[in-house]
Design a protein around this motif. Structure first.
Motif, short mmCIF file in Angstrom:
data_model
loop_
_atom_site.label_atom_id
_atom_site.label_comp_id
_atom_site.label_asym_id
_atom_site.label_seq_id
_atom_site.Cartn_x
_atom_site.Cartn_y
_atom_site.Cartn_z
N MET A 1 0.78 -1.15 0.09
CA MET A 1 -0.16 0.23 -0.14
C MET A 1 0.66 1.49 -0.44
SD MET A 1 -3.18 0.75 -0.09
CE MET A 1 -4.30 2.30 0.43
N ASN A 2 1.82 1.14 0.40
CA ASN A 2 2.75 2.84 0.92
C ASN A 2 3.51 2.63 -0.24
OD1 ASN A 2 4.53 4.62 2.19
ND2 ASN A 2 5.92 3.11 2.49
N ASN A 3 3.45 1.60 -1.31
CA ASN A 3 3.91 1.63 -2.45
C ASN A 3 3.36 2.58 -3.76
OD1 ASN A 3 6.97 1.68 -4.00
ND2 ASN A 3 5.98 -1.07 -4.87
N GLU A 4 1.76 2.26 -3.88
CA GLU A 4 1.26 2.77 -4.18
C GLU A 4 0.62 3.76 -4.12
OE1 GLU A 4 -3.37 1.45 -4.02
OE2 GLU A 4 -2.89 -0.65 -4.62
N ASN A 5 0.99 5.22 -2.63
CA ASN A 5 0.74 6.54 -2.36
C ASN A 5 1.61 7.32 -2.95
OD1 ASN A 5 -1.09 5.71 -0.69
ND2 ASN A 5 -0.73 5.26 1.25
N GLU A 6 3.13 5.90 -3.00
CA GLU A 6 4.10 6.78 -3.12
C GLU A 6 4.28 6.88 -4.70
OE1 GLU A 6 7.95 4.69 -2.03
OE2 GLU A 6 7.31 4.82 0.30
N ARG A 7 3.82 6.48 -5.64
CA ARG A 7 3.58 6.34 -7.44
C ARG A 7 2.02 7.06 -7.04
NH1 ARG A 7 0.36 1.77 -10.27
NH2 ARG A 7 0.49 2.41 -12.00
N ALA A 8 1.67 7.16 -6.50
CA ALA A 8 0.60 8.63 -6.72
C ALA A 8 1.49 9.59 -6.04
CB ALA A 8 -1.09 8.25 -5.44
N ALA A 9 1.72 9.77 -5.48
CA ALA A 9 2.25 11.84 -4.96
C ALA A 9 2.90 11.73 -6.61
CB ALA A 9 3.18 11.09 -4.02
N ARG A 10 4.17 11.41 -6.60
CA ARG A 10 4.71 11.02 -8.02
C ARG A 10 3.95 11.01 -9.53
NH1 ARG A 10 7.67 6.54 -6.27
NH2 ARG A 10 6.93 5.15 -8.49
N ALA A 11 2.69 10.07 -9.56
CA ALA A 11 1.95 10.95 -10.77
C ALA A 11 1.41 12.14 -10.51
CB ALA A 11 0.83 9.62 -10.66
N LYS A 12 1.07 12.37 -9.64
CA LYS A 12 0.32 14.31 -8.91
C LYS A 12 0.75 15.21 -9.10
CE LYS A 12 -1.89 16.06 -5.41
NZ LYS A 12 -2.64 15.80 -3.54
N LYS A 13 2.61 15.28 -9.31
CA LYS A 13 3.55 15.63 -9.98
C LYS A 13 3.75 16.43 -11.35
CE LYS A 13 6.49 15.85 -5.11
NZ LYS A 13 7.07 15.22 -4.66
N GLY A 14 2.79 15.33 -11.96
CA GLY A 14 3.00 15.55 -13.43
C GLY A 14 2.83 16.20 -14.09
N SER A 15 3.19 16.44 -15.48
CA SER A 15 2.87 16.84 -16.39
C SER A 15 1.08 17.79 -16.40
CB SER A 15 3.33 16.15 -17.67
OG SER A 15 2.50 17.43 -19.20
N PRO A 16 1.24 19.07 -16.92
CA PRO A 16 0.01 19.50 -17.35
C PRO A 16 -0.58 18.82 -18.05
CG PRO A 16 1.70 21.33 -17.15
CD PRO A 16 2.13 20.51 -16.66
N PHE A 17 0.13 18.65 -19.06
CA PHE A 17 -0.17 17.35 -20.45
C PHE A 17 -1.26 16.32 -20.24
CE2 PHE A 17 0.50 14.18 -23.68
CZ PHE A 17 0.09 14.86 -24.58
N LEU A 18 -0.53 15.80 -19.03
CA LEU A 18 -2.07 14.76 -19.02
C LEU A 18 -2.92 15.19 -19.20
CD1 LEU A 18 -1.98 11.31 -18.06
CD2 LEU A 18 -1.41 12.71 -15.55
N ASN A 19 -2.88 15.99 -17.76
CA ASN A 19 -4.85 16.81 -17.21
C ASN A 19 -5.40 17.10 -18.84
OD1 ASN A 19 -4.36 15.77 -14.72
ND2 ASN A 19 -2.95 18.35 -14.09
#
Length: 71
Positions: free
Chosen positions: A1-19
């Motif tokens: 679960m912790n790994n999932e949270n870290e991954r989600a946090a990295r994704a949240k910092k992603g590029s505005p292009f994704l949005n």
């Protein structure tokens, strides 16, 4: 679960292009599953993974030839 949270946090910092890309796909009805929370649109990381695995291609010609990529 912790790994999932870290991954989600990295994704949240992603590029505005994704949005922007997701917004265009959502409007066209071809993007991944989404959820509305009030006026906010949210994508669960598992839904993004599922969509990506289903429609991801190795080359741009793959999507045109098969007609895939439209969800």
């Amino acid at each position: 679960m912790n790994n999932e949270n870290e991954r989600a946090a990295r994704a949240k910092k992603g590029s505005p292009f994704l949005n922007r890309a997701l917004e265009k796909m959502r409007t066209a009805g071809s993007g991944p599953r989404f959820r509305k929370h009030g006026r906010y649109v949210r994508y669960h990381i598992d839904d993004l993974d599922e969509w990506s695995l289903r429609y991801g291609k190795g080359a741009t010609t793959d999507a045109r030839e098969s007609g895939a990529g439209r969800g």
